[in-house]
Design an enzyme around this catalytic site. Structure first.
Site, PDB file in Angstrom:
ATOM      1  N   GLU A   1      -3.877  -1.237   4.799  1.00 51.86           N
ATOM      2  CA  GLU A   1      -4.317  -0.150   3.917  1.00 51.86           C
ATOM      3  C   GLU A   1      -3.164   0.100   2.970  1.00 51.86           C
ATOM      4  O   GLU A   1      -2.123   0.613   3.376  1.00 51.86           O
ATOM      5  CB  GLU A   1      -4.683   1.090   4.743  1.00 51.86           C
TER       6      GLU A   1
ATOM      7  N   CYS B   1      -2.556   7.551  -1.379  1.00 51.18           N
ATOM      8  CA  CYS B   1      -3.049   6.326  -2.011  1.00 51.18           C
ATOM      9  C   CYS B   1      -4.426   6.502  -2.617  1.00 51.18           C
ATOM     10  O   CYS B   1      -4.859   5.682  -3.433  1.00 51.18           O
ATOM     11  CB  CYS B   1      -3.039   5.174  -1.011  1.00 51.18           C
TER      12      CYS B   1
ATOM     13  N   ASN C   1       3.561   9.323   4.355  1.00 51.27           N
ATOM     14  CA  ASN C   1       2.814  10.311   3.559  1.00 51.27           C
ATOM     15  C   ASN C   1       1.810  11.106   4.393  1.00 51.27           C
ATOM     16  O   ASN C   1       1.584  12.288   4.135  1.00 51.27           O
ATOM     17  CB  ASN C   1       2.141   9.650   2.354  1.00 51.27           C
TER      18      ASN C   1
ATOM     19  N   GLU D   1     -10.883   0.610   8.331  1.00 54.12           N
ATOM     20  CA  GLU D   1     -10.533   1.482   9.444  1.00 54.12           C
ATOM     21  C   GLU D   1     -11.553   2.611   9.521  1.00 54.12           C
ATOM     22  O   GLU D   1     -12.354   2.803   8.609  1.00 54.12           O
ATOM     23  CB  GLU D   1      -9.118   2.047   9.257  1.00 54.12           C
TER      24      GLU D   1
END
Length: 459
Positions: free
Chosen positions: A235, A269, A137, A438
């Site tokens: 993630e 997301c 994505n 992150e």
């Protein structure tokens, strides 16, 4: 039959036209093993360099990315269907991440801890070989989320891009080599998750996996890493709320709501796909939302005016369609007909709060609008999901903004905004949205091992 040592080829399609862009051979398990051995040797050379020299090479890598930013952006448009504006931002984000990480190389310091009888210090040492498994994505920036801090901390990186979007990753690896980074320090291994990715996860020479993708696959990787006590950053998915209180600037909230879930055709997301509106403002919000949805420009992603492009694949298109039952009450925009994986911007106004479209990650341009009564009800609805990645809160009341921010279980919240990601600040999720953080000032430390050293001063 396909086995780990019998490669297959993957077709890379342009999702806007369905035209074939490239055919890429999948990396076998044996080739993964060879890559890990080479990476380990390169890592020893890399970590032995003076910090200033590693930083200088990373800045050269950033400059090389900047020099080819337009080519990288157009490649991202072709393979991922991203709008040109988004793709340009993504290429620039890779550059910025490398620059930011380079700035941390000479500041990656341990501590001196007061102890009796001597001096105690901690050292932050590189882990070794890092496996970065990037999604389709946001192929470029999310790859850089892992590779930039990992390299800066003195590690080697093996990057496995998604099967559908390997082209920008391969280009980045060439740019790193051209910038002077040691050969095999950054390797890109295209291939299927169940072959290439699995070999990378299970390899004893890989010290850590940084994975971005679905919660389902993340759980599988976590189980395999647990068996080897391997470090891991995850993630994963999200079902983020967009909470609009009646005291908010309703016009601004309605105007901003579409692109909060339509960016990248909803394949994000962090997409705010659950729009929660206080009941007293609900009707007015819908009146303003309808024309805002209809005005979104969906079409050729290479056109400067396009706001939303196609979905990544036919399989994803069919998945998104399955979430919108026939006869649903919707606000809808328009999408092109003909070739390409197109789905129109869609908002469901009559969905039940417990329905799949309201609780599961659609990963497409589909949102639901749900009313709530008061602050407590808003928080209840916001937390009524297994995820906890992002969210937005619209209100003019600062106290309410702080209270709700503390109550919503999510890793990244914005007040009167939909911004989720900045490379200066930590990013990650609660619950089944992931593990670890992150980006931000601590990103490099996440790719290090802490060693404690005590030096006796007693005679």
């Amino acid at each position: 039959m396909t086995t780990p040592d019998h490669p297959v080829e993957h077709h890379v399609l342009n999702p806007a036209t369905e035209e074939l862009l490239a055919t890429i051979a999948s990396t076998t398990a044996a080739e993964v093993d060879t890559a890990v051995v080479r990476a380990a040797a390169a890592q020893r050379t890399w970590s032995a360099l003076a910090p200033a020299d590693r930083a200088r090479l990373l800045r050269r890598f950033a400059a090389a990315v900047d020099g080819e930013a337009e080519q990288l952006a157009h490649l991202e448009v072709q393979e991922a269907g991203h709008t040109l504006g988004n793709a340009r931002w993504e290429a620039a984000n890779v550059r910025d991440l490398l620059e930011y990480a380079a700035g941390g190389v000479e500041r990656l310091a341990g501590r001196q801890i007061p102890v009796p009888g001597g001096l105690d210090i901690t050292l932050l040492e590189p882990l070794g070989v890092i496996g970065v498994i990037a999604p389709w994505n946001f192929p470029m920036p999310i790859a850089a989320w892992g590779l930039a801090p990992a390299l800066a901390a003195g590690n080697a990186v093996i990057l496995k891009p998604a099967e559908t979007t390997p082209l920008t990753a391969l280009r980045l690896a060439r740019l790193a080599l051209n910038a002077g980074l040691p050969e095999h320090l950054l390797q890109v291994l295209p291939g299927a998750g169940d072959v290439t990715g699995n070999a990378l996860v299970e390899h004893p020479g890989v010290a850590k996996i940084a994975f971005t993708g679905s919660t389902r696959v993340g759980k599988q990787i976590m189980a395999k890493c647990a068996d080897r006590v391997k470090r891991l950053t995850l993630e994963l998915g999200g079902k983020s709320p967009n909470i609009v209180f009646a005291d908010a600037d309703i016009e601004a909230a309605a105007a901003a709501a579409p692109m909060a879930f339509l960016d990248n055709a909803g394949q994000d997301c962090c997409a705010r796909t659950r729009i929660l509106v206080q009941r007293s403002a609900y009707d007015r919000f819908l009146e303003l939302l309808a024309p805002a949805i209809e005005s979104v420009v969906v079409g050729d992603p290479s056109d400067e005016n396009t706001q939303m492009g196609p979905l990544i694949s036919r399989a994803q298109l069919e998945r998104v369609r399955s979430y919108v039952p026939e006869g649903s009450t919707v606000l809808s925009g328009k999408a092109p007909e003909g070739p390409g994986f197109w789905f129109p911007p869609t908002v469901l106004t009559g969905a039940h709060p417990d329905s799949p479209v309201a609780t599961e990650e659609v990963f497409g341009p589909v949102a639901v609008v749900l009313p709530f009564e008061d602050e407590a009800d808003a928080v209840r609805l916001a937390n009524a999901t297994e995820y906890g990645l992002a969210g937005s809160i619209w209100t003019r009341d600062v106290g309410r903004a702080l209270r709700v921010s503390q109550s919503v279980q999510a890793g990244n919240l914005s007040v009167n905004s939909h911004s989720s990601v900045r490379y200066w600040t930590p990013f990650g999720g609660y619950r089944q949205s992931g593990l670890g953080r992150e980006l931000g000032p601590d990103a490099l430390a996440a790719f290090t091992e802490t060693k404690n050293v005590f030096i006796s001063t007693e005679v």
